[in-house]
Motif scaffolding. Structure first.
Motif, PDB file in Angstrom:
ATOM      1  N   GLY A 127       0.818  -1.205   0.000  1.00 38.20           N
ATOM      2  CA  GLY A 127       0.000   0.000   0.000  1.00 38.20           C
ATOM      3  C   GLY A 127       0.854   1.258   0.000  1.00 38.20           C
ATOM      4  N   PRO A 128       0.197   2.417   0.024  1.00 44.04           N
ATOM      5  CA  PRO A 128       0.934   3.691   0.035  1.00 44.04           C
ATOM      6  C   PRO A 128       1.689   3.889   1.346  1.00 44.04           C
ATOM      7  CG  PRO A 128      -1.417   4.054   0.386  1.00 44.04           C
ATOM      8  CD  PRO A 128      -1.266   2.607   0.048  1.00 44.04           C
ATOM      9  N   ALA A 129       2.747   4.669   1.283  1.00 40.71           N
ATOM     10  CA  ALA A 129       3.544   4.966   2.469  1.00 40.71           C
ATOM     11  C   ALA A 129       2.797   5.943   3.377  1.00 40.71           C
ATOM     12  CB  ALA A 129       4.891   5.540   2.060  1.00 40.71           C
ATOM     13  N   VAL A 130       2.903   5.714   4.676  1.00 38.71           N
ATOM     14  CA  VAL A 130       2.240   6.582   5.660  1.00 38.71           C
ATOM     15  C   VAL A 130       2.945   7.937   5.700  1.00 38.71           C
ATOM     16  CG1 VAL A 130       1.742   6.889   8.106  1.00 38.71           C
ATOM     17  CG2 VAL A 130       1.477   4.632   7.050  1.00 38.71           C
ATOM     18  N   GLU A 131       2.145   8.982   5.696  1.00 33.09           N
ATOM     19  CA  GLU A 131       2.681  10.339   5.773  1.00 33.09           C
ATOM     20  C   GLU A 131       2.294  10.993   7.091  1.00 33.09           C
ATOM     21  OE1 GLU A 131       1.332  12.541   2.417  1.00 33.09           O
ATOM     22  OE2 GLU A 131       2.209  11.163   0.937  1.00 33.09           O
ATOM     23  N   SER A 132       3.129  11.914   7.545  1.00 33.38           N
ATOM     24  CA  SER A 132       2.832  12.653   8.757  1.00 33.38           C
ATOM     25  C   SER A 132       1.521  13.417   8.589  1.00 33.38           C
ATOM     26  CB  SER A 132       3.974  13.637   9.067  1.00 33.38           C
ATOM     27  OG  SER A 132       3.713  14.327  10.274  1.00 33.38           O
ATOM     28  N   GLY A 133       0.677  13.355   9.594  1.00 35.99           N
ATOM     29  CA  GLY A 133      -0.624  14.018   9.532  1.00 35.99           C
ATOM     30  C   GLY A 133      -1.751  13.059   9.202  1.00 35.99           C
ATOM     31  N   GLN A 134      -1.412  11.887   8.659  1.00 35.94           N
ATOM     32  CA  GLN A 134      -2.444  10.901   8.354  1.00 35.94           C
ATOM     33  C   GLN A 134      -2.861  10.154   9.623  1.00 35.94           C
ATOM     34  OE1 GLN A 134      -0.619   8.555   5.073  1.00 35.94           O
ATOM     35  NE2 GLN A 134      -2.402   9.195   3.873  1.00 35.94           N
ATOM     36  N   THR A 135      -4.092   9.659   9.604  1.00 29.25           N
ATOM     37  CA  THR A 135      -4.578   8.795  10.681  1.00 29.25           C
ATOM     38  C   THR A 135      -4.387   7.353  10.248  1.00 29.25           C
ATOM     39  OG1 THR A 135      -6.193  10.411  11.462  1.00 29.25           O
ATOM     40  CG2 THR A 135      -6.575   8.106  12.062  1.00 29.25           C
ATOM     41  N   TRP A 181       6.738   6.116  17.983  1.00 26.97           N
ATOM     42  CA  TRP A 181       5.668   5.770  17.038  1.00 26.97           C
ATOM     43  C   TRP A 181       5.498   6.875  15.999  1.00 26.97           C
ATOM     44  CZ3 TRP A 181       0.726   2.692  18.048  1.00 26.97           C
ATOM     45  CH2 TRP A 181       1.034   1.448  18.656  1.00 26.97           C
ATOM     46  N   ASP A 182       5.467   8.125  16.448  1.00 29.80           N
ATOM     47  CA  ASP A 182       5.282   9.241  15.527  1.00 29.80           C
ATOM     48  C   ASP A 182       6.357   9.253  14.438  1.00 29.80           C
ATOM     49  OD1 ASP A 182       2.946  10.597  16.086  1.00 29.80           O
ATOM     50  OD2 ASP A 182       3.839  11.921  17.582  1.00 29.80           O
ATOM     51  N   LYS A 183       7.596   8.989  14.830  1.00 32.62           N
ATOM     52  CA  LYS A 183       8.707   9.023  13.881  1.00 32.62           C
ATOM     53  C   LYS A 183       8.927   7.678  13.189  1.00 32.62           C
ATOM     54  CE  LYS A 183      11.241  12.588  16.466  1.00 32.62           C
ATOM     55  NZ  LYS A 183      12.503  12.910  17.190  1.00 32.62           N
ATOM     56  N   GLY A 184       8.760   6.597  13.944  1.00 32.28           N
ATOM     57  CA  GLY A 184       9.100   5.280  13.418  1.00 32.28           C
ATOM     58  C   GLY A 184       8.137   4.730  12.381  1.00 32.28           C
ATOM     59  N   LEU A 185       6.895   5.224  12.370  1.00 40.49           N
ATOM     60  CA  LEU A 185       5.905   4.699  11.426  1.00 40.49           C
ATOM     61  C   LEU A 185       5.744   5.568  10.186  1.00 40.49           C
ATOM     62  CD1 LEU A 185       3.146   3.368  13.855  1.00 40.49           C
ATOM     63  CD2 LEU A 185       4.891   2.073  12.634  1.00 40.49           C
ATOM     64  N   ALA A 186       6.299   6.758  10.198  1.00 39.29           N
ATOM     65  CA  ALA A 186       6.241   7.618   9.006  1.00 39.29           C
ATOM     66  C   ALA A 186       7.034   6.946   7.887  1.00 39.29           C
ATOM     67  CB  ALA A 186       6.818   8.989   9.322  1.00 39.29           C
ATOM     68  N   GLY A 187       6.439   6.835   6.724  1.00 47.06           N
ATOM     69  CA  GLY A 187       7.097   6.221   5.576  1.00 47.06           C
ATOM     70  C   GLY A 187       6.859   4.728   5.447  1.00 47.06           C
ATOM     71  N   VAL A 188       6.248   4.095   6.456  1.00 46.44           N
ATOM     72  CA  VAL A 188       5.952   2.660   6.390  1.00 46.44           C
ATOM     73  C   VAL A 188       4.746   2.445   5.474  1.00 46.44           C
ATOM     74  CG1 VAL A 188       5.212   0.651   7.716  1.00 46.44           C
ATOM     75  CG2 VAL A 188       6.905   2.211   8.668  1.00 46.44           C
ATOM     76  N   LYS A 189       4.829   1.455   4.600  1.00 39.76           N
ATOM     77  CA  LYS A 189       3.738   1.185   3.672  1.00 39.76           C
ATOM     78  C   LYS A 189       2.574   0.469   4.362  1.00 39.76           C
ATOM     79  CE  LYS A 189       6.666   0.752  -0.453  1.00 39.76           C
ATOM     80  NZ  LYS A 189       7.102  -0.165  -1.530  1.00 39.76           N
ATOM     81  N   VAL A 190       1.358   0.803   3.949  1.00 44.00           N
ATOM     82  CA  VAL A 190       0.167   0.118   4.460  1.00 44.00           C
ATOM     83  C   VAL A 190       0.259  -1.361   4.073  1.00 44.00           C
ATOM     84  CG1 VAL A 190      -2.338  -0.097   4.282  1.00 44.00           C
ATOM     85  CG2 VAL A 190      -1.272   2.173   4.358  1.00 44.00           C
TER      86      VAL A 190
END
Length: 211
Positions: free
Chosen positions: A118-126, A165-174
Motif C-alpha cells: 500500500g501507500p507509504a504513511v505520511e505525517s498528519g495521516q490517521t 511511534w510518531d517518527k518510526g511509522l512515518a514512511g511505512v507502507k500500508v
C-alpha cells in the motif's frame, strides 16, 4: 268381549305407537351424538387457539430474540478481526511474537518484517494499527491490541503517542509489519509515572490502513 276386528285394530295401534317410540329414540340418539360432536369440535378449536397463542414465535420476547444477532453472526463479527487490507500478507491475521532485544538501544530503529504494497504513511495521516509492546531488556509484554481484539487509530506526527511511534511509522507502507526498537527518551523515559514501562521498548506494529 272384544271382537277380532277390535283386537286387530288395537294391535295395529300398538305397533304404530312402538314405531313412533323407536323413531323418537333414534332421533334423540342422533341429536345427542351431534351435540357431542359439536362440543368436541368447539373444544378442539379452543385448544388450538390457546396453543397457538402460547408458542414462542407469537410472543413479543420471541420476536425480539429472532431479530437479535445469532451466534453465527457474532462469530462472524469476531472473525473479522483484524481488518487485514485486501491483498496483504495473510500473516497479518496472526499475532506476532515480540522477543527481548540485545545490547543497548541508542537510537530509534524501524525494521521491516513484512513489506506491504500500500501507500507509504505520511505525517498528519490517521493510521489504523495492530501492535504488541514488550520491554526491550526482557521481552515482557505490557500492552497489545490483539488481547483486546481491537485495533488502534492515531494521527501520525500529532504528538498523541510516544515519539518512537510518531517518527518510526512515518514512511511505512500500508500492509506492512514492522519492528520498532525505541530508546527510553523516545518512549516513556527511565522513570515513568502512571504505570508505563521504563527503559527501551520494542513494538511489533502492523499498519492496516492510512487516511
Amino acid at each position: 268381549m272384544k271382537t277380532k276386528a277390535e283386537k286387530r285394530a288395537e294391535a295395529k295401534a300398538a305397533k304404530a305407537r312402538a314405531r313412533a317410540a323407536e323413531k323418537r329414540r333414534r332421533a334423540l340418539t342422533v341429536a345427542g351424538a351431534a351435540v357431542v360432536v359439536i362440543a368436541l369440535v368447539v373444544g378442539l378449536i379452543v385448544w388450538i387457539g390457546n396453543s397457538t397463542s402460547s408458542t414462542p414465535a407469537a410472543s413479543p420476547a420471541a420476536t425480539a430474540t429472532a431479530d437479535a444477532p445469532t451466534a453465527s453472526a457474532a462469530e462472524a463479527t469476531s472473525a473479522a478481526f483484524p481488518p487485514v487490507p485486501e491483498g496483504a500478507d495473510p500473516a497479518l491475521s496472526t499475532k506476532p511474537e515480540a522477543k527481548a532485544g540485545s545490547g543497548e538501544v541508542t537510537e530509534l530503529t524501524t525494521t521491516t518484517l513484512i513489506e506491504g504494497t500500500g501507500p507509504a504513511v505520511e505525517s498528519g495521516q490517521t493510521v489504523t494499527v495492530n501492535y504488541v509492546g514488550v520491554t526491550y531488556a526482557d521481552g515482557e509484554e505490557f500492552d497489545s491490541s490483539w488481547s483486546r481484539s481491537e485495533t488502534f487509530d492515531f494521527q501520525v506526527g500529532a504528538g498523541n503517542v510516544i515519539q518512537g511511534w510518531d517518527k518510526g511509522l512515518a514512511g511505512v507502507k500500508v500492509g506492512s509489519r514492522v519492528q520498532l526498537d525505541i530508546p527510553a527518551d523516545q518512549a516513556y523515559g527511565e522513570n515513568p509515572t502512571g504505570g508505563q514501562p521504563a527503559g527501551a521498548l520494542r513494538f511489533i506494529v502492523d499498519v492496516l490502513a492510512a487516511s
